[in-house]
Design an enzyme around this catalytic site. Structure first.
Site, mmCIF file in Angstrom:
data_model
loop_
_atom_site.group_PDB
_atom_site.id
_atom_site.type_symbol
_atom_site.label_atom_id
_atom_site.label_comp_id
_atom_site.label_asym_id
_atom_site.label_seq_id
_atom_site.Cartn_x
_atom_site.Cartn_y
_atom_site.Cartn_z
ATOM 1 N N CYS A 192 -10.018 -1.093 -4.810
ATOM 2 C CA CYS A 192 -9.509 0.230 -5.179
ATOM 3 C C CYS A 192 -10.238 0.775 -6.402
ATOM 4 C CB CYS A 192 -8.000 0.197 -5.406
ATOM 5 S SG CYS A 192 -7.497 -1.036 -6.595
ATOM 6 N N GLU A 229 -1.556 -15.894 -3.527
ATOM 7 C CA GLU A 229 -0.998 -14.785 -4.319
ATOM 8 C C GLU A 229 -0.333 -15.358 -5.564
ATOM 9 O OE1 GLU A 229 -0.576 -11.293 -4.374
ATOM 10 O OE2 GLU A 229 0.736 -11.695 -6.076
ATOM 11 N N TYR A 279 -5.495 -12.796 -2.869
ATOM 12 C CA TYR A 279 -4.714 -11.655 -3.394
ATOM 13 C C TYR A 279 -3.887 -11.068 -2.240
ATOM 14 C CZ TYR A 279 -8.587 -12.016 -6.733
ATOM 15 O OH TYR A 279 -9.539 -12.466 -7.609
ATOM 16 N N ASP A 321 -8.718 -8.865 -1.762
ATOM 17 C CA ASP A 321 -8.129 -7.544 -2.012
ATOM 18 C C ASP A 321 -7.559 -7.524 -3.440
ATOM 19 O OD1 ASP A 321 -6.969 -5.056 -1.826
ATOM 20 O OD2 ASP A 321 -5.419 -5.633 -0.379
ATOM 21 N N GLN A 345 0.840 -1.205 0.000
ATOM 22 C CA GLN A 345 0.000 0.000 0.000
ATOM 23 C C GLN A 345 0.871 1.249 0.000
ATOM 24 O OE1 GLN A 345 -3.179 0.740 -0.267
ATOM 25 N NE2 GLN A 345 -4.127 -1.275 -0.145
HETATM 26 C C1 LIG Z 1 -4.303 -4.748 -4.378
HETATM 27 S S1 LIG Z 1 -2.977 -5.854 -4.186
HETATM 28 C C2 LIG Z 1 -3.233 -6.398 -2.531
HETATM 29 C C3 LIG Z 1 -2.068 -7.049 -1.846
HETATM 30 C C4 LIG Z 1 -2.171 -7.234 -0.346
HETATM 31 N N1 LIG Z 1 -3.470 -7.692 0.061
HETATM 32 C C5 LIG Z 1 -1.778 -5.951 0.393
HETATM 33 O O1 LIG Z 1 -2.663 -5.269 0.927
HETATM 34 O O2 LIG Z 1 -0.592 -5.624 0.458
HETATM 35 C C6 LIG Z 1 -3.478 -7.168 -5.198
HETATM 36 C C7 LIG Z 1 -2.541 -8.372 -5.208
HETATM 37 O O3 LIG Z 1 -3.158 -9.404 -5.992
HETATM 38 C C8 LIG Z 1 -2.178 -10.034 -6.774
HETATM 39 N N2 LIG Z 1 -2.941 -10.670 -7.883
HETATM 40 C C9 LIG Z 1 -3.358 -10.107 -9.033
HETATM 41 N N3 LIG Z 1 -4.130 -10.980 -9.716
HETATM 42 C C10 LIG Z 1 -4.185 -12.111 -8.982
HETATM 43 C C11 LIG Z 1 -4.862 -13.353 -9.134
HETATM 44 N N4 LIG Z 1 -5.611 -13.592 -10.195
HETATM 45 N N5 LIG Z 1 -4.763 -14.271 -8.156
HETATM 46 C C12 LIG Z 1 -3.991 -14.029 -7.051
HETATM 47 N N6 LIG Z 1 -3.317 -12.867 -6.854
HETATM 48 C C13 LIG Z 1 -3.433 -11.928 -7.800
HETATM 49 C C14 LIG Z 1 -1.214 -8.944 -7.142
HETATM 50 O O4 LIG Z 1 0.045 -9.474 -7.478
HETATM 51 C C15 LIG Z 1 -1.189 -8.124 -5.837
HETATM 52 O O5 LIG Z 1 -0.187 -8.619 -4.963
#
Ligand SMILES: C[S@@+](CC[C@H](N)C(=O)[O-])C[C@H]1O[C@@H](n2cnc3c(N)ncnc32)[C@H](O)[C@@H]1O
Length: 376
Positions: free
Chosen positions: A334, A262, A241, A307, A212
């Site tokens: 977001c 993730e 995620y 997330d 973040q």
């Molecule tokens: C908005 S970030 C949130 C990360 C964590 N929850 C944080 O608050 O630090 C979204 C995360 O989802 C991962 N991501 C994107 N698409 C994904 C998928 N289809 N399955 C799992 N992870 C995914 C991205 O790499 C990223 O780390």
């Protein structure tokens, strides 16, 4: 042409109507009377540029940033902070009602603080050996000496970065600093890790990991998750995620167990290091996409934290949630538009309890939300 601005659109642009056709006017505020020139004429809409102010709003403020309006980074620096908060709360209400029929009273007031220098990460663009940001609506570059949104440790590096781009001429340079008051900095070309704290938890992150960007507000966002984890009496938690395990680790003290999922391999590596760093043994991480991993998980979870990136939840994730029916979902988003799209489907079997917006991206039109869902 003299027009009266009626309201702001969801990107913070003023809206007026000319012969019943909608016209967007950058940097104009509601109730202002402005002389505009039409800059774009399309079948369904017009765009106008302010030539002169006839009457200005008492909500208008002089921007402290010399690059504002030319730089594409901020959208709302001409609006007083209290009104930025109202704009974002109303935007979330409008979008959730319009696309998912969610009543306005489910949306709480935005959680926000009024602080510059909030960003712990930036991507500078480079063009013709100059460093800066893209101008509004273009890929032309505006060279900058500092940015009011950035942590000052990043601003102090700018003279050195300018020398670096003169020599190396990269396309862009990412810089990230920790949330702590230390000298931990990662520049894109570095292959190193920094430790950043969110309250009492420590997180090791690399240049490729999601983290973040608002160094002041992230703990408020995560505390909202903890508050609900406790209120919902959650025991077995799935953190989809999960990035570097940030949220799962943050809530781990209050639950029996957490599984994080993730897709980015380096983030899973960081997550496992973070587990050790914080001496936590009730969490495990799985590498893979949420849509592939979640349907195969045998364990039953009472609370699923989601997330996702701006694109929202994959259909297979929503289908699995509908099939597995966890008692609670905590959805961190977001992008209110994809949140609304997903809630419209989830609300067939879930009650939407409340949505709390967070002003993680001050001075821009962006807004983050935490949404609590309970099975019907
Ligand atoms: C908005 S970030 C949130 C990360 C964590 N929850 C944080 O608050 O630090 C979204 C995360 O989802 C991962 N991501 C994107 N698409 C994904 C998928 N289809 N399955 C799992 N992870 C995914 C991205 O790499 C990223 O780390």
């Amino acid at each position: 042409m003299e027009v009266v601005i009626k309201k702001l659109d969801h990107f913070g642009r003023g809206i007026t109507y000319i012969n019943d056709k909608i016209c967007f006017v950058d940097f104009a505020l509601p109730e202002e009377i402005v002389d505009i020139e039409i800059t774009k004429e399309k079948k369904k809409y017009l765009e106008g540029k302010i030539i002169k102010f006839i009457k200005t709003s008492d909500k208008r403020v002089e921007s402290k940033c010399p690059y504002f309006k030319e730089c594409g980074g901020c959208d709302l620096r001409h609006l007083i902070k209290e009104e930025q908060d109202i704009f974002k709360t109303e935007k979330v209400k409008e979008i959730l009602f319009k696309f998912a029929n969610i009543p306005n009273d489910k949306v709480k007031n935005i959680v926000s603080i009024n602080k510059d220098n909030y960003r712990n990460k930036v991507v500078f663009h480079v063009k013709n050996k100059k460093l800066g940001f893209y101008k509004r609506k273009s890929h032309d570059l505006i060279e900058i000496d500092y940015c009011l949104n950035l942590d000052d440790r990043i601003n102090k590096l700018i003279p050195d970065l300018k020398k670096k781009v003169k020599k190396e001429n990269p396309k862009s340079i990412m810089v990230r600093v920790s949330n702590n008051n230390d000298d931990e900095v990662i520049i894109e070309s570095d292959d190193k890790e920094i430790i950043s704290n969110i309250k009492d938890k420590k997180y090791l992150i690399t240049k490729d990991d999601f983290f973040q960007i608002n160094k002041f507000l992230t703990e408020y966002l995560y505390d909202e998750v903890v508050k609900n984890i406790k209120k919902l009496n959650s025991k077995k938690v799935l953190d989809l995620y999960c990035g570097t395990g940030t949220i799962g680790i943050y809530v781990s003290d209050y639950v029996e167990s957490v599984v994080g999922v993730e897709k980015v391999s380096s983030s899973i590596k960081s997550a496992n290091k973070n587990k050790k760093l914080n001496k936590i043994d009730n969490i495990k991480f799985i590498e893979g996409t949420s849509e592939e991993v979640y349907p195969k998980l045998k364990e039953k979870f009472d609370t699923v934290i989601c997330d996702p990136p701006r694109s929202g939840l994959e259909k297979r994730v929503i289908d699995t949630l509908k099939e597995m029916k966890p008692k609670n979902i905590i959805y961190i988003s977001c992008d209110p538009v994809t949140l609304a799209r997903d809630l419209k489907v989830l609300k067939e079997i879930y009650n939407i309890e409340e949505i709390t917006p967070f002003d993680m991206f001050e001075n821009t039109y962006h807004v983050e939300c935490v949404c609590i869902l309970k099975i019907k």
